[in-house]
Design a protein around this motif. Structure first.
Motif, PDB file in Angstrom:
ATOM      1  N   SER A  35     -10.067  29.119 -25.630  1.00 57.44           N
ATOM      2  CA  SER A  35     -10.267  27.766 -26.154  1.00 57.44           C
ATOM      3  C   SER A  35     -10.528  27.793 -27.651  1.00 57.44           C
ATOM      4  O   SER A  35     -10.928  28.810 -28.214  1.00 57.44           O
ATOM      5  CB  SER A  35     -11.416  27.063 -25.437  1.00 57.44           C
ATOM      6  OG  SER A  35     -12.644  27.663 -25.772  1.00 57.44           O
ATOM      7  N   LEU A  36     -10.269  26.645 -28.259  1.00 61.81           N
ATOM      8  CA  LEU A  36     -10.581  26.427 -29.662  1.00 61.81           C
ATOM      9  C   LEU A  36     -11.229  25.056 -29.753  1.00 61.81           C
ATOM     10  O   LEU A  36     -10.676  24.072 -29.261  1.00 61.81           O
ATOM     11  CB  LEU A  36      -9.320  26.466 -30.522  1.00 61.81           C
ATOM     12  CG  LEU A  36      -9.485  26.061 -31.983  1.00 61.81           C
ATOM     13  CD1 LEU A  36     -10.389  27.043 -32.725  1.00 61.81           C
ATOM     14  CD2 LEU A  36      -8.134  25.966 -32.666  1.00 61.81           C
ATOM     15  N   THR A  74      -4.119  22.508 -22.292  1.00 63.39           N
ATOM     16  CA  THR A  74      -4.570  21.118 -22.341  1.00 63.39           C
ATOM     17  C   THR A  74      -5.313  20.878 -23.647  1.00 63.39           C
ATOM     18  O   THR A  74      -5.970  21.776 -24.179  1.00 63.39           O
ATOM     19  CB  THR A  74      -5.499  20.762 -21.159  1.00 63.39           C
ATOM     20  OG1 THR A  74      -6.558  21.729 -21.084  1.00 63.39           O
ATOM     21  CG2 THR A  74      -4.751  20.723 -19.842  1.00 63.39           C
ATOM     22  N   PHE A  75      -5.161  19.677 -24.169  1.00 58.68           N
ATOM     23  CA  PHE A  75      -5.951  19.229 -25.303  1.00 58.68           C
ATOM     24  C   PHE A  75      -7.004  18.286 -24.740  1.00 58.68           C
ATOM     25  O   PHE A  75      -6.695  17.426 -23.916  1.00 58.68           O
ATOM     26  CB  PHE A  75      -5.099  18.462 -26.316  1.00 58.68           C
ATOM     27  CG  PHE A  75      -4.076  19.280 -27.059  1.00 58.68           C
ATOM     28  CD1 PHE A  75      -4.014  20.652 -26.971  1.00 58.68           C
ATOM     29  CD2 PHE A  75      -3.154  18.640 -27.873  1.00 58.68           C
ATOM     30  CE1 PHE A  75      -3.063  21.389 -27.669  1.00 58.68           C
ATOM     31  CE2 PHE A  75      -2.210  19.357 -28.572  1.00 58.68           C
ATOM     32  CZ  PHE A  75      -2.157  20.725 -28.476  1.00 58.68           C
ATOM     33  N   TRP A  76      -8.226  18.448 -25.189  1.00 63.59           N
ATOM     34  CA  TRP A  76      -9.347  17.642 -24.701  1.00 63.59           C
ATOM     35  C   TRP A  76      -9.985  16.878 -25.841  1.00 63.59           C
ATOM     36  O   TRP A  76     -10.159  17.419 -26.938  1.00 63.59           O
ATOM     37  CB  TRP A  76     -10.414  18.543 -24.080  1.00 63.59           C
ATOM     38  CG  TRP A  76     -10.038  19.045 -22.738  1.00 63.59           C
ATOM     39  CD1 TRP A  76      -9.227  20.115 -22.451  1.00 63.59           C
ATOM     40  CD2 TRP A  76     -10.444  18.509 -21.478  1.00 63.59           C
ATOM     41  NE1 TRP A  76      -9.118  20.255 -21.095  1.00 63.59           N
ATOM     42  CE2 TRP A  76      -9.849  19.283 -20.476  1.00 63.59           C
ATOM     43  CE3 TRP A  76     -11.253  17.436 -21.117  1.00 63.59           C
ATOM     44  CZ2 TRP A  76     -10.047  19.033 -19.130  1.00 63.59           C
ATOM     45  CZ3 TRP A  76     -11.455  17.182 -19.775  1.00 63.59           C
ATOM     46  CH2 TRP A  76     -10.846  17.977 -18.797  1.00 63.59           C
ATOM     47  N   LEU A 100       5.733  18.330 -26.527  1.00 68.29           N
ATOM     48  CA  LEU A 100       5.380  19.722 -26.217  1.00 68.29           C
ATOM     49  C   LEU A 100       5.152  19.919 -24.711  1.00 68.29           C
ATOM     50  O   LEU A 100       5.165  21.043 -24.232  1.00 68.29           O
ATOM     51  CB  LEU A 100       4.117  20.148 -26.967  1.00 68.29           C
ATOM     52  CG  LEU A 100       4.266  20.532 -28.422  1.00 68.29           C
ATOM     53  CD1 LEU A 100       2.903  20.742 -29.066  1.00 68.29           C
ATOM     54  CD2 LEU A 100       5.119  21.777 -28.565  1.00 68.29           C
ATOM     55  N   GLY A 101       4.892  18.827 -24.002  1.00 68.79           N
ATOM     56  CA  GLY A 101       4.598  18.924 -22.571  1.00 68.79           C
ATOM     57  C   GLY A 101       3.146  19.271 -22.290  1.00 68.79           C
ATOM     58  O   GLY A 101       2.826  19.813 -21.239  1.00 68.79           O
ATOM     59  N   ILE A 102       2.277  18.934 -23.226  1.00 64.92           N
ATOM     60  CA  ILE A 102       0.855  19.248 -23.085  1.00 64.92           C
ATOM     61  C   ILE A 102       0.102  18.002 -22.627  1.00 64.92           C
ATOM     62  O   ILE A 102       0.361  16.897 -23.103  1.00 64.92           O
ATOM     63  CB  ILE A 102       0.290  19.794 -24.409  1.00 64.92           C
ATOM     64  CG1 ILE A 102       0.948  21.142 -24.719  1.00 64.92           C
ATOM     65  CG2 ILE A 102      -1.226  19.922 -24.356  1.00 64.92           C
ATOM     66  CD1 ILE A 102       0.580  21.731 -26.047  1.00 64.92           C
TER      67      ILE A 102
END
Length: 111
Positions: A35-36, A74-76, A100-102
């Motif tokens: 994660s970042l 996934t972006f949160w 991007l399909g995210i």
């Protein structure tokens, strides 16, 4: 933690090590994956989704070579609020994330 954005990549320990060789050290030391995190106090906070999209799109071929597909990413948006919860996401960034399909995940909780 208060309000923040995160990239989360679901992977095993070896995958995490491989990702760190491409994207840098994970913000999280758990075994849940890589994660970042960009917290609200960061100068990058207001542009976090663009930062994440640029990071993934510029490294997508390398990630694919080590077995990381966009359905693992996934972006949160993690949002701690008082009284009322409102948010906006501009069309250009949601379009880029979608291309991007995210998946964009939003988690809100009251302080």
């Amino acid at each position: 933690m208060g309000t923040a954005y995160e990239i989360r990549i679901n992977c095993n320990e070896q995958g995490k090590k491989n990702i760190e060789g491409i994207l840098g050290v994970s913000s999280d030391d758990s075994s849940m994956g890589w994660s970042l995190t960009i917290e609200e106090s960061s100068p990058q906070f207001l542009d976090a989704l663009n930062v994440f999209t640029d990071l993934i799109s510029s490294n997508l071929q390398k990630l694919n070579k080590i077995g990381i597909k966009t359905d693992m990413i996934t972006f949160w948006y993690l949002y701690e609020y008082e009284q009322q919860c409102n948010m906006e996401f501009w069309p250009d960034i949601t379009k880029r994330i979608g291309e991007l399909g995210i998946v964009l995940c939003i988690s809100c909780w009251e302080k």
